[in-house]
Design a protein around this motif. Structure first.
Motif, mmCIF file in Angstrom:
data_model
loop_
_atom_site.group_PDB
_atom_site.id
_atom_site.type_symbol
_atom_site.label_atom_id
_atom_site.label_comp_id
_atom_site.label_asym_id
_atom_site.label_seq_id
_atom_site.Cartn_x
_atom_site.Cartn_y
_atom_site.Cartn_z
ATOM 1 N N ILE A 31 -27.229 4.583 -15.372
ATOM 2 C CA ILE A 31 -25.890 4.007 -15.516
ATOM 3 C C ILE A 31 -25.958 2.630 -16.167
ATOM 4 C CG2 ILE A 31 -23.852 3.178 -14.264
ATOM 5 C CD1 ILE A 31 -24.121 6.246 -14.426
ATOM 6 N N SER A 32 -26.914 1.828 -15.753
ATOM 7 C CA SER A 32 -27.025 0.476 -16.307
ATOM 8 C C SER A 32 -27.398 0.481 -17.779
ATOM 9 C CB SER A 32 -28.061 -0.335 -15.525
ATOM 10 O OG SER A 32 -27.622 -0.532 -14.212
ATOM 11 N N THR A 33 -28.228 1.429 -18.214
ATOM 12 C CA THR A 33 -28.676 1.412 -19.608
ATOM 13 C C THR A 33 -27.797 2.247 -20.535
ATOM 14 O OG1 THR A 33 -30.256 3.216 -19.191
ATOM 15 C CG2 THR A 33 -31.091 0.949 -19.025
ATOM 16 N N PHE A 34 -27.191 3.313 -20.037
ATOM 17 C CA PHE A 34 -26.402 4.186 -20.904
ATOM 18 C C PHE A 34 -24.951 3.766 -21.040
ATOM 19 C CE2 PHE A 34 -30.045 6.895 -20.578
ATOM 20 C CZ PHE A 34 -30.025 7.706 -21.705
ATOM 21 N N THR A 35 -24.415 3.011 -20.073
ATOM 22 C CA THR A 35 -23.011 2.604 -20.160
ATOM 23 C C THR A 35 -22.836 1.516 -21.215
ATOM 24 O OG1 THR A 35 -23.334 1.049 -18.331
ATOM 25 C CG2 THR A 35 -22.417 3.224 -17.794
ATOM 26 N N PRO A 36 -21.624 1.423 -21.761
ATOM 27 C CA PRO A 36 -21.393 0.427 -22.808
ATOM 28 C C PRO A 36 -21.663 -0.991 -22.331
ATOM 29 C CG PRO A 36 -19.593 1.999 -22.718
ATOM 30 C CD PRO A 36 -20.457 2.263 -21.513
ATOM 31 N N GLY A 37 -22.344 -1.721 -23.146
ATOM 32 C CA GLY A 37 -22.630 -3.128 -22.938
ATOM 33 C C GLY A 37 -22.837 -3.729 -24.310
ATOM 34 N N PRO A 38 -23.146 -5.004 -24.383
ATOM 35 C CA PRO A 38 -23.304 -5.645 -25.693
ATOM 36 C C PRO A 38 -24.299 -4.922 -26.616
ATOM 37 C CG PRO A 38 -23.250 -7.299 -23.981
ATOM 38 C CD PRO A 38 -23.278 -5.971 -23.280
ATOM 39 N N THR A 39 -25.440 -4.514 -26.082
ATOM 40 C CA THR A 39 -26.449 -3.859 -26.927
ATOM 41 C C THR A 39 -25.951 -2.515 -27.417
ATOM 42 O OG1 THR A 39 -28.207 -4.963 -25.693
ATOM 43 C CG2 THR A 39 -28.846 -3.067 -27.025
ATOM 44 N N ASN A 40 -25.430 -1.686 -26.516
ATOM 45 C CA ASN A 40 -24.983 -0.355 -26.909
ATOM 46 C C ASN A 40 -23.790 -0.400 -27.857
ATOM 47 O OD1 ASN A 40 -27.019 0.700 -25.341
ATOM 48 N ND2 ASN A 40 -25.707 1.086 -23.594
ATOM 49 N N ILE A 41 -22.890 -1.339 -27.647
ATOM 50 C CA ILE A 41 -21.747 -1.471 -28.538
ATOM 51 C C ILE A 41 -22.200 -1.911 -29.932
ATOM 52 C CG2 ILE A 41 -19.650 -2.822 -28.979
ATOM 53 C CD1 ILE A 41 -19.182 -2.688 -25.905
ATOM 54 N N LEU A 42 -23.163 -2.833 -29.980
ATOM 55 C CA LEU A 42 -23.681 -3.260 -31.282
ATOM 56 C C LEU A 42 -24.425 -2.119 -31.968
ATOM 57 C CD1 LEU A 42 -23.884 -5.456 -33.355
ATOM 58 C CD2 LEU A 42 -25.833 -6.403 -32.134
ATOM 59 N N ILE A 43 -25.148 -1.315 -31.210
ATOM 60 C CA ILE A 43 -25.810 -0.139 -31.789
ATOM 61 C C ILE A 43 -24.765 0.812 -32.368
ATOM 62 C CG2 ILE A 43 -27.094 1.973 -31.220
ATOM 63 C CD1 ILE A 43 -28.764 0.243 -29.268
ATOM 64 N N LEU A 44 -23.728 1.099 -31.615
ATOM 65 C CA LEU A 44 -22.661 1.980 -32.081
ATOM 66 C C LEU A 44 -22.024 1.446 -33.355
ATOM 67 C CD1 LEU A 44 -20.861 4.471 -31.466
ATOM 68 C CD2 LEU A 44 -19.392 2.922 -30.174
ATOM 69 N N SER A 45 -21.739 0.169 -33.375
ATOM 70 C CA SER A 45 -21.147 -0.456 -34.559
ATOM 71 C C SER A 45 -22.092 -0.395 -35.753
ATOM 72 C CB SER A 45 -20.789 -1.911 -34.245
ATOM 73 O OG SER A 45 -20.280 -2.554 -35.388
#
Length: 191
Positions: free
Chosen positions: A12-26
């Motif tokens: 949950i901590s690594t897969f949920t949206p956060g700054p890193t994941n949002i930047l990866i998506l972008s």
């Protein structure tokens, strides 16, 4: 160690949206997979280094202050409940993150990202140190957590477009489900 709670907390901590994941998506949507993977490699290295720093800091503090685990459990649980609340209350908005996603920034972001820092400061003392205090146990724990983090980053790269479409279409339901899992992980730290 409660392996189920450990994996739920890590996932949950690594897969949920956060700054890193949002930047990866972008980055996937704006600059392509190759650029996003370079950023993800840097993020993985930074994540692993942050876990090593957390293990060293936690081990030193635990020898000086045994109540340190309880403090981190309280802070970590409260933060996870806060994140769950924020997920439920958030409104859908288009993110216009337009930063350069480099390897170096991927490493640096892990040390500046409060979600990642708090995760690193809570996962080691809450799950690893109570059971494994030796170098081998800590190393295996850090390697496992780092691999889970890389899996999360890689998943966001690989399915970035799919996740973006899904989250835009089912924003409220997806956030509610993630919030419930995060609240479960917060409670399981104390069980």
């Amino acid at each position: 160690m409660d392996t189920t709670s450990f994996f739920v907390y890590c996932l949950i901590s690594t897969f949920t949206p956060g700054p890193t994941n949002i930047l990866i998506l972008s980055t996937v949507t704006n600059a392509g997979t190759k650029k996003a993977m370079i950023f993800s490699y840097g993020s993985t290295i930074g994540f692993g280094l942050l876990l090593v720093c957390s293990a060293a800091l936690s081990s030193v503090l635990l020898s000086v202050m045994p109540k340190f685990i309880t403090v981190l459990q309280v802070i970590g649980s409260a933060y996870m409940v806060y994140l769950a609340y924020r997920m439920v209350r958030s409104r859908h908005s288009e993110s216009d993150v337009n930063q350069k996603a480099t390897f170096r920034f991927g490493v640096l972001l892990q040390f500046l990202n409060p979600k990642t820092v708090l995760f690193a400061l809570t996962v080691i003392p809450a799950f690893i140190l109570p059971t494994y205090r030796g170098f081998t146990g800590l190393s295996v724990g850090i390697a496992a957590i780092t691999l889970i983090g890389f899996a999360a980053f890689f998943t966001w790269v690989l399915f970035g477009t799919v996740f973006k479409t899904f989250l835009q279409k089912h924003h409220t339901a997806a956030n509610l489900i993630m919030a419930l899992f995060l609240a479960y992980a917060a409670v399981m730290i104390w069980v």
